[in-house]
Design a protein around this motif. Structure first.
Motif, mmCIF file in Angstrom:
data_model
loop_
_atom_site.group_PDB
_atom_site.id
_atom_site.type_symbol
_atom_site.label_atom_id
_atom_site.label_comp_id
_atom_site.label_asym_id
_atom_site.label_seq_id
_atom_site.Cartn_x
_atom_site.Cartn_y
_atom_site.Cartn_z
ATOM 1 N N ILE A 152 1.095 -1.119 -0.332
ATOM 2 C CA ILE A 152 0.006 0.124 -0.279
ATOM 3 C C ILE A 152 1.039 0.887 -0.187
ATOM 4 N N GLY A 153 1.635 0.842 0.840
ATOM 5 C CA GLY A 153 2.658 2.212 1.199
ATOM 6 C C GLY A 153 3.607 2.593 -0.525
ATOM 7 N N ALA A 154 3.959 1.467 -1.152
ATOM 8 C CA ALA A 154 4.562 1.719 -2.137
ATOM 9 C C ALA A 154 3.339 2.460 -3.126
ATOM 10 N N ALA A 155 2.896 1.778 -3.387
ATOM 11 C CA ALA A 155 1.074 1.866 -4.692
ATOM 12 C C ALA A 155 1.602 3.604 -4.563
ATOM 13 N N THR A 156 1.088 4.007 -2.839
ATOM 14 C CA THR A 156 0.675 5.801 -3.245
ATOM 15 C C THR A 156 1.306 6.302 -3.337
ATOM 16 N N GLY A 157 2.496 5.580 -2.248
ATOM 17 C CA GLY A 157 3.530 6.771 -3.150
ATOM 18 C C GLY A 157 4.460 7.103 -5.019
ATOM 19 N N SER A 158 4.006 5.865 -5.623
ATOM 20 C CA SER A 158 3.626 5.819 -7.000
ATOM 21 C C SER A 158 2.614 6.466 -7.335
ATOM 22 N N ARG A 159 1.848 6.690 -6.203
ATOM 23 C CA ARG A 159 0.631 6.754 -7.990
ATOM 24 C C ARG A 159 -0.280 8.256 -7.234
ATOM 25 N N GLY A 160 0.519 9.047 -6.512
ATOM 26 C CA GLY A 160 0.452 10.283 -5.736
ATOM 27 C C GLY A 160 -0.911 10.312 -4.750
ATOM 28 N N VAL A 161 -0.851 9.228 -4.389
ATOM 29 C CA VAL A 161 -2.319 9.285 -3.672
ATOM 30 C C VAL A 161 -1.162 9.894 -1.733
ATOM 31 N N ALA A 162 -2.214 10.146 -0.821
ATOM 32 C CA ALA A 162 -1.789 10.651 -0.001
ATOM 33 C C ALA A 162 -2.865 9.968 0.780
ATOM 34 N N VAL A 163 -2.459 9.484 1.998
ATOM 35 C CA VAL A 163 -2.797 9.186 3.187
ATOM 36 C C VAL A 163 -3.021 10.058 4.592
ATOM 37 N N VAL A 164 -4.926 10.296 4.080
ATOM 38 C CA VAL A 164 -5.053 11.216 5.438
ATOM 39 C C VAL A 164 -5.257 11.059 6.701
ATOM 40 N N ALA A 165 -5.782 9.192 6.916
ATOM 41 C CA ALA A 165 -5.646 8.947 8.018
ATOM 42 C C ALA A 165 -5.677 7.474 7.963
ATOM 43 N N GLU A 166 -4.683 7.236 9.276
ATOM 44 C CA GLU A 166 -4.157 5.504 9.876
ATOM 45 C C GLU A 166 -5.435 6.033 10.959
ATOM 46 N N LEU A 167 -6.355 5.101 10.433
ATOM 47 C CA LEU A 167 -6.856 4.251 11.484
ATOM 48 C C LEU A 167 -6.945 3.435 12.641
ATOM 49 N N HIS A 168 -6.155 3.051 13.497
ATOM 50 C CA HIS A 168 -6.236 1.594 13.984
ATOM 51 C C HIS A 168 -6.602 1.520 15.147
ATOM 52 N N CYS A 169 -6.751 0.282 14.438
ATOM 53 C CA CYS A 169 -7.207 -0.642 15.502
ATOM 54 C C CYS A 169 -7.304 -2.091 15.963
ATOM 55 N N ASP A 170 -7.367 -2.566 17.220
ATOM 56 C CA ASP A 170 -6.858 -2.560 18.697
ATOM 57 C C ASP A 170 -7.257 -4.900 17.580
ATOM 58 N N ASP A 171 -8.414 -5.165 16.958
ATOM 59 C CA ASP A 171 -8.901 -6.069 15.801
ATOM 60 C C ASP A 171 -9.592 -5.922 15.166
ATOM 61 N N TRP A 172 -9.404 -6.359 14.499
ATOM 62 C CA TRP A 172 -10.254 -6.220 12.521
ATOM 63 C C TRP A 172 -11.498 -6.885 12.622
ATOM 64 N N GLN A 173 -12.261 -6.668 13.761
ATOM 65 C CA GLN A 173 -13.781 -7.187 13.638
ATOM 66 C C GLN A 173 -15.226 -5.470 13.168
ATOM 67 N N VAL A 174 -15.446 -5.884 12.984
ATOM 68 C CA VAL A 174 -16.702 -4.651 12.762
ATOM 69 C C VAL A 174 -17.280 -4.239 13.459
ATOM 70 N N GLU A 175 -17.040 -3.597 14.448
ATOM 71 C CA GLU A 175 -17.212 -2.885 15.690
ATOM 72 C C GLU A 175 -16.021 -1.861 15.417
ATOM 73 N N ALA A 176 -15.109 -2.516 15.298
ATOM 74 C CA ALA A 176 -13.996 -1.343 15.520
ATOM 75 C C ALA A 176 -13.983 -1.270 14.437
ATOM 76 N N GLY A 177 -14.503 -0.966 12.898
ATOM 77 C CA GLY A 177 -14.429 -0.643 12.025
ATOM 78 C C GLY A 177 -15.436 0.065 11.467
ATOM 79 N N TYR A 178 -16.618 0.241 12.266
ATOM 80 C CA TYR A 178 -17.157 0.634 13.129
ATOM 81 C C TYR A 178 -16.960 2.054 13.574
ATOM 82 N N GLU A 179 -16.026 2.556 14.912
ATOM 83 C CA GLU A 179 -15.950 2.999 16.078
ATOM 84 C C GLU A 179 -14.596 3.954 15.066
ATOM 85 N N ALA A 180 -14.043 3.060 14.377
ATOM 86 C CA ALA A 180 -12.755 3.830 13.466
ATOM 87 C C ALA A 180 -13.073 5.236 12.600
ATOM 88 N N VAL A 181 -13.838 4.752 12.050
ATOM 89 C CA VAL A 181 -14.759 5.235 10.650
ATOM 90 C C VAL A 181 -15.797 5.869 11.398
#
Length: 347
Positions: free
Chosen positions: A217-246
């Motif tokens: 992801i990091g390599a492709a964003t750099g080569s395609r000029g895409v900015a990662v404007v937010a990095e949302l850390h989740c303790d576990d990759w479950q539905v509730e964590a995604g909901y709360e982060a977004v």
């Protein structure tokens, strides 16, 4: 395995080569040559047909134990996993492995260990006691090497287990990460939020293959000029964590696209977007990873990069059975992009 057809009166008896030979009117040697497809066999076409017919009529099948004593092979292989067989998403590894063994005329003995090293060693010893020709070690989530004691010369292949000393079949996560970014970049997105982790995360909670995904992801964003404007850390990759982060993200800013590190996080993201009155993909595009069954049932359907579980299991067993020299280190399997309806061009 040898067939023991039922005789009158309920008794059983093994059908022998001598009985097949007597039925076909040929020698035992002729039957053996036909069944073993001996390259220099001079058995006539007519005699060969009688032998095949006798085999079918009597229900004869070769005694695999006796054959293994002659060939030093059993055509039986072990499959040791932590929880692949009981995990719906990763069970594709087992389906692929079974299909490859069946196609090659082999047989797979399966052991589940729940990731317990003691159970892993016991499983290995039980498989060795049964004369397996090799063992596939598989994990539901990518992990470092298993370390059971193995006899020298035993053929082993890993699936979703990274070990530089052993042939290790893994998804090509670096390319998969790049593919997810490119589908968004191709739609004109120049700012994305990463849901699940940060690009620089390398902690124990981030798996070996997930780190490669993040690197891609990091390599492709750099080569395609895409900015990662937010990095949302989740303790576990479950539905509730995604909901709360977004949900929390939307109180601060609204990117045009979300890149979720698995489908469960994406489901949570869908819920948070809907709660905020935002539409997928008209207002926010969403791309994810895994291609879990839920990805196709979401509305709109979720565009996701698939983990090739079935292909990985099949390749591991094919490598095991082939007899060819096994490589050391990673054997990468491509990750396909399944495009559905969650990405729109930026207006």
């Amino acid at each position: 395995m040898s067939v023991t057809p039922r005789r009158p009166g309920g008794s059983t008896a093994r059908v022998t080569l001598a009985q097949v030979a007597a039925r076909a009117g040929v020698s035992v040697g002729a039957v053996s040559q036909v069944l073993n497809e001996h390259p220099s066999s001079r058995i006539s076409t007519e005699a060969r047909a009688r032998i095949v017919a006798a085999v079918d009529e009597l229900g004869y099948r070769p005694n695999l134990v006796a054959r293994s004593l002659r060939t030093a092979r059993t055509d039986t292989y072990g499959f040791v996993s932590d929880s692949v067989t009981i995990t719906r998403h990763a069970s594709g590894i087992l389906r692929g492995a079974l299909d490859a063994a069946r196609t090659a005329g082999g047989f797979l003995l399966i052991a589940e260990t729940a990731g317990d090293p003691r159970q892993e060693q016991e499983a290995v010893q039980s498989l060795l006691d049964r004369g397996v020709d090799g063992i596939v070690f598989a994990a539901m989530k990518s992990r470092g090497p298993m370390h059971p004691l193995l006899p020298p010369g035993l053929r082993t292949v890993n699936v979703n287990v990274a070990d530089p000393r052993t042939a290790s079949v893994l998804p090509d996560e670096f390319e998969g990460g790049g593919r997810a970014v490119r589908v968004l970049a191709d739609a004109g997105h120049t700012e994305i939020a990463l849901v699940g982790s940060g690009l620089a995360d390398v902690g124990a909670e981030v798996s070996y293959t997930a780190r490669r995904r993040l690197a891609g992801i990091g390599a492709a964003t750099g080569s395609r000029g895409v900015a990662v404007v937010a990095e949302l850390h989740c303790d576990d990759w479950q539905v509730e964590a995604g909901y709360e982060a977004v949900r929390d993200l939307l109180t601060r800013r609204r990117p045009t696209a979300l890149l979720c590190l698995n489908d469960r996080l994406a489901v949570g993201a869908y819920h948070a977007l809907a709660e905020a009155g935002l539409r997928v993909p008209a207002d926010v595009s969403v791309v994810s990873f895994d291609d879990d069954e839920i990805a196709a049932t979401l509305r709109p359907g979720l565009t996701t990069v698939a983990i090739p579980h079935e292909e990985m299991g099949r390749l591991a067993v094919e490598m095991m059975i082939s007899g060819a020299e096994l490589p050391s280190g990673d054997v990468l399997v491509p990750m396909a992009l399944h495009e559905r309806a969650s990405v729109a061009h930026v207006r």
